[in-house]
Scaffold this motif. Structure first.
Motif, mmCIF file in Angstrom:
data_model
loop_
_atom_site.group_PDB
_atom_site.id
_atom_site.type_symbol
_atom_site.label_atom_id
_atom_site.label_comp_id
_atom_site.label_asym_id
_atom_site.label_seq_id
_atom_site.Cartn_x
_atom_site.Cartn_y
_atom_site.Cartn_z
ATOM 1 N N LEU A 125 -3.703 8.568 6.629
ATOM 2 C CA LEU A 125 -2.477 7.787 6.567
ATOM 3 C C LEU A 125 -2.115 7.367 7.981
ATOM 4 O O LEU A 125 -2.084 8.200 8.900
ATOM 5 N N LEU A 126 -1.846 6.087 8.174
ATOM 6 C CA LEU A 126 -1.570 5.528 9.490
ATOM 7 C C LEU A 126 -0.067 5.309 9.654
ATOM 8 O O LEU A 126 0.574 4.674 8.801
ATOM 9 N N PHE A 127 0.481 5.822 10.743
ATOM 10 C CA PHE A 127 1.901 5.689 11.050
ATOM 11 C C PHE A 127 2.061 5.111 12.452
ATOM 12 O O PHE A 127 1.212 5.298 13.327
ATOM 13 N N ASP B 26 0.863 -1.166 0.000
ATOM 14 C CA ASP B 26 0.000 0.000 0.000
ATOM 15 C C ASP B 26 0.897 1.211 0.000
ATOM 16 O O ASP B 26 1.929 1.233 0.638
ATOM 17 N N SER B 27 0.526 2.232 -0.735
ATOM 18 C CA SER B 27 1.384 3.404 -0.813
ATOM 19 C C SER B 27 0.549 4.621 -1.126
ATOM 20 O O SER B 27 -0.572 4.530 -1.606
ATOM 21 N N ALA B 28 1.120 5.780 -0.835
ATOM 22 C CA ALA B 28 0.494 7.056 -1.143
ATOM 23 C C ALA B 28 1.591 8.011 -1.559
ATOM 24 O O ALA B 28 2.656 8.050 -0.961
ATOM 25 N N GLY C 188 5.827 -0.031 5.543
ATOM 26 C CA GLY C 188 6.994 -0.581 6.204
ATOM 27 C C GLY C 188 8.208 0.327 6.196
ATOM 28 O O GLY C 188 9.172 0.061 6.917
ATOM 29 N N LYS C 189 8.203 1.423 5.423
ATOM 30 C CA LYS C 189 9.350 2.319 5.358
ATOM 31 C C LYS C 189 9.352 3.269 6.554
ATOM 32 O O LYS C 189 8.323 3.570 7.146
ATOM 33 N N LEU D 299 8.727 7.734 12.256
ATOM 34 C CA LEU D 299 7.460 7.067 11.982
ATOM 35 C C LEU D 299 7.655 5.964 10.960
ATOM 36 O O LEU D 299 8.447 6.096 10.026
ATOM 37 N N ARG D 300 6.913 4.860 11.144
ATOM 38 C CA ARG D 300 6.859 3.783 10.153
ATOM 39 C C ARG D 300 5.477 3.797 9.519
ATOM 40 O O ARG D 300 4.459 3.740 10.227
ATOM 41 N N PHE D 301 5.438 3.896 8.178
ATOM 42 C CA PHE D 301 4.157 3.962 7.484
ATOM 43 C C PHE D 301 3.508 2.577 7.474
ATOM 44 O O PHE D 301 4.130 1.581 7.106
ATOM 45 N N ILE D 302 2.229 2.524 7.897
ATOM 46 C CA ILE D 302 1.509 1.253 7.984
ATOM 47 C C ILE D 302 0.605 1.059 6.779
ATOM 48 O O ILE D 302 0.734 0.090 6.029
#
Length: 768
Positions: A41-43, A4-6, A16-17, A29-32
């Motif tokens: 956007l969930l971090f 998943d990406s934005a 995961g980044k 923060l790690r992007f979920i």
């Protein structure tokens, strides 16, 4: 790993980044996932140090997150949270410890439906996560009592917390026992008690008392001790703990004749100081016990603390401590020799610390031995001038780390008996009207702030490539022997990491013991930055302690007193430098023109020329030089140019002997490849004769540098008059003969060369 990406204006938020969020509170923060239904956007906020407490994910509105990313408030960073064993293959994990591997896969199967790609956002969303987890508990274990259901929900939340913390993959659920220092195998099961040592263990009563849990009555005991001793008798935490053990941790009994006797209780029942300190800090904040101390009590405490280094500095920016050390990390050059990146050995690191606040105010990194000219001089230059351009050169966006209005000169500079106390150092300090204080031999405890700061910065890079810890343990000694083999960082990369750690330490809230009554009333946070700023803004006479850039640059920077100016600018470090003011000066002055140049030995972008009125004007390096040299320092550029020149001489000799032909295009291709290619991470053997490489690089750096010219001792007005006289003298007979003009470089079709422009001006026709 779920996909998943934005996208946000050139930056992709990938699942995961890791991303560093630049805000009032910097967050890693790690992007979920992207919650499409709520457009959020969930971090997951993470840290290099593992925290067990399961916290909710951070939900940021997608439009706001994209706008922040466009303005550079989100920066993608390398993975620094996952443990080393989480990169191992399944076969390696099974071979090392099958039970460990099976336990992690069993935990993953428990939460596998929750972390499926189509359910990841709903699981971690603060709005819907609890309902999703509760429904999953019922599907796994059926109808449970309220207490059992809450226990199962907490179990799943902890697994999901660890799954998101360590990268959203199967190995993220591996037990962390392998991260506790065992080297022969991944980890060993043990029945030993863990936790902080309590008072009984510290007193030598035996390890069986280790790790007594904190109980509810301990909180009431600590509160009573704080009110009686911390506030009532104006004790610090350690003295309060000692008084509590002596006066409160006792039991009363009566002798056979009826006399009451008080005995101390068993040491196994007394909490440790670490347990006491954790509880006490929370209670002090909750009940505002620190504000209950009167100003007189605070002044009394400061008077009683005799023998500390801060006693000699009543205010911030009064005394700067300076020290130098060989950094515990091997470096490599930013260029290749014979197809391999050579070792440079250990770099030398100079640090300048304010004695009162503990703030790091200046630094310098270089290759060479401890000396004034290359080390202390440039560290003092960094402490007295703006650090904006230096941070830009290092690629660090921290505009509030070192405010320009706080760059003031100290009254004293405290150094040891080394090169910082030399005659050249004394002359420079005299020009800047700064006194020096010299410490005695073998007295590092007289400047603990700078000694401790160097230790903290060394520890932060000891685990990186080419680094090691200065201990007598066998694995640390082996790491020191192998440091040259695994070295991959240039001095530029090491300094970049050093400055990031330095800024982080300046912001750390660990200086509560330096706050006096006025600071507490004003609400000053206990950090070095806040304390230093508070003193600078409060005390008077600050304007008299600020130098102009020209004064500091003339006193401390490298100088080339005679550099020829052409219509294209000046030629320095094999590239062109120019500015609008220099172009106007060149057009106004006929004939050969020479000016004095100042430049920084590490940052080639920082170059200046001395104007007729004694001021300095910044020079801009042309685009070709920036692309060709990359992040190389001025010394490395000089060494690289010397290498290219030597290669050309060797090729010319071979050509005369008919053994080969030098290819100019090939040399240019190699130079561009060297500037853009990544460094070699590991070599088969360390570079031989490293000291010769260091000498060549240092020699090229020092070759044309003036050390301490007599005219620098003149007043600023006379310096400007002498500079104007040297630059605009009408008598050519009295002036020294100019250096022969270099051979003009090839020019593009349709563009006049410098020589042609000069011939036209001699004939009286100005092409402009």
């Amino acid at each position: 790993m779920p996909e998943d990406s934005a996208k946000a204006g050139g930056i992709w938020f990938s699942t995961g980044k890791l991303y560093l969020r630049h805000s009032r509170k910097r967050q890693l923060l790690r992007f979920i996932a992207w919650h499409r239904e709520r457009d959020e956007l969930l971090f997951k906020e993470v840290d290099e140090k593992w925290h067990k407490a399961a916290k909710n994910a951070i939900a940021i509105d997608r439009a706001k997150a994209l706008a922040s990313a466009k303005h550079g408030h989100f920066e993608e960073v390398d993975e620094c949270v996952r443990r080393w064993f989480m990169y191992l293959t399944d076969e390696r994990l099974q071979a090392e410890n099958p039970q460990w591997f099976e336990d992690s896969r069993a935990d993953f199967k428990t939460i596998e439906p929750l972390v499926a790609p189509h359910r990841l956002a709903q699981t971690y969303s603060p709005a819907t996560g609890w309902q999703v987890i509760r429904a999953h508990v019922e599907s796994l274990w059926g109808q449970l009592s309220e207490k059992e259901a809450a226990t199962r929900v907490q179990q799943l939340r902890r697994l999901l917390h660890r799954y998101a913390w360590f990268g959203l993959n199967d190995n993220a659920l591996l037990n962390l026992e392998a991260d506790k220092g065992k080297t022969s195998e991944l980890f060993v099961f043990t029945q030993e008690k863990r936790g902080p040592k309590n008072a009984a263990v510290q007193a030598g009563r035996g390890e069986q008392y280790e790790g007594r849990p904190t109980k509810a009555r301990d909180v009431h005991l600590v509160e009573q001790a704080l009110r009686l001793f911390f506030v009532g008798r104006d004790r610090n935490y350690r003295a309060t703990y000692d008084d509590m053990r002596e006066h409160l941790c006792v039991q009363a009994t009566r002798t056979p004749d009826g006399q009451e006797v008080v005995y101390p209780i068993s040491l196994g029942k007394v909490m440790s100081f670490d347990q006491f300190y954790r509880i006490a800090r929370k209670l002090v904040t909750a009940f505002a016990l620190d504000a209950a101390k009167e100003a007189a009590a605070d002044r009394k405490e400061m008077l009683e603390r005799s023998g500390y280094s801060t006693d000699l500095a009543p205010r911030a920016a009064d005394v700067y401590d300076t020290d130098t050390t060989e950094f515990n990390r091997q470096a490599v050059a930013a260029f290749e020799i014979d197809g391999e990146v050579p070792n440079l050995g250990k770099i030398t690191f100079v640090l300048v610390v304010d004695r009162k606040s503990g703030k790091f105010v200046g630094w310098h990194v270089y290759v060479g031995n401890e000396n004034w000219d290359e080390g202390y001089r440039l560290a003092l230059f960094c402490a007295l001038t703006s650090k904006t351009r230096q941070l830009e050169w290092l690629g660090i966006h921290e505009p509030d780390a070192f405010p320009d209005d706080e760059n003031i000169a100290p009254h004293f500079i405290y150094v040891d008996g080394g090169p910082g106390s030399s005659d050249a150092a004394y002359a420079a300090s005299s020009r800047l009207n700064i006194d020096r204080a010299i410490g005695g031999p073998a007295t590092p405890y007289w400047k603990p702030n700078v000694e401790g700061g160097i230790g903290i910065l060394e520890h932060s890079q000891a685990h990186l490539s080419g680094g090691y810890r200065r201990t007598s343990r066998a694995r640390d000694r082996q790491a020191k022997r192998n440091a040259k083999l695994f070295a991959s960082a240039t001095p530029y990369a090491i300094e970049q990491q050093l400055v990031k750690d330095l800024i982080r330490q300046n912001r750390a809230r660990n200086k509560a013991h330096l706050l006096d009554h006025e600071m507490k009333k004003a609400g000053i946070e206990p950090s070095s930055n806040a304390i230093f700023s508070w003193y600078v803004n409060k005390m008077g006479g600050v304007e008299d302690r600020r130098f102009s850039e020209a004064e500091v640059y003339l006193a401390l920077l490298n100088q080339k007193p005679r550099v020829r100016v052409t219509h294209d600018g000046i030629w320095l470090l094999n590239v062109r430098y120019n500015s609008d003011r220099l172009r106007a000066y060149r057009r106004a002055m006929p004939g050969p023109l020479y000016v004095a140049i100042l430049y920084h030995p590490l940052r080639p972008d920082e170059a200046y020329w001395l104007t007729l009125d004694g001021a300095i004007d910044s020079l801009e390096r042309d685009k070709r030089g920036k692309e060709a040299n990359g992040t190389m320092s001025a010394r490395e550029i000089e060494l690289y140019n010397a290498r290219i020149l030597a290669s050309g001489i060797v090729a010319e000799r071979k050509k005369k002997r008919k053994k080969g032909v030098a290819v100019t295009k090939e040399q240019a291709r190699i130079a561009l490849k060297q500037a853009a290619s990544p460094l070699t991470k590991q070599r088969n053997a360390p570079t031989e004769n490293v000291h010769h490489v260091r000498k060549v690089q240092a020699h090229r750096y020092r070759k044309e540098r003036p050390l301490d010219q007599p005219d620098l001792h003149l007043p600023p007005g006379q310096r400007g008059a002498q500079a104007a006289k040297a630059a605009a003298s009408p008598s050519r007979a009295s002036s020294p003969a100019p250096a022969p003009a270099p051979h003009p470089p090839p020019v593009a079709p349709g563009r006049a060369s410098t020589a042609e422009l000069w011939r036209q001006r001699r004939r009286g026709s100005d092409p402009e």
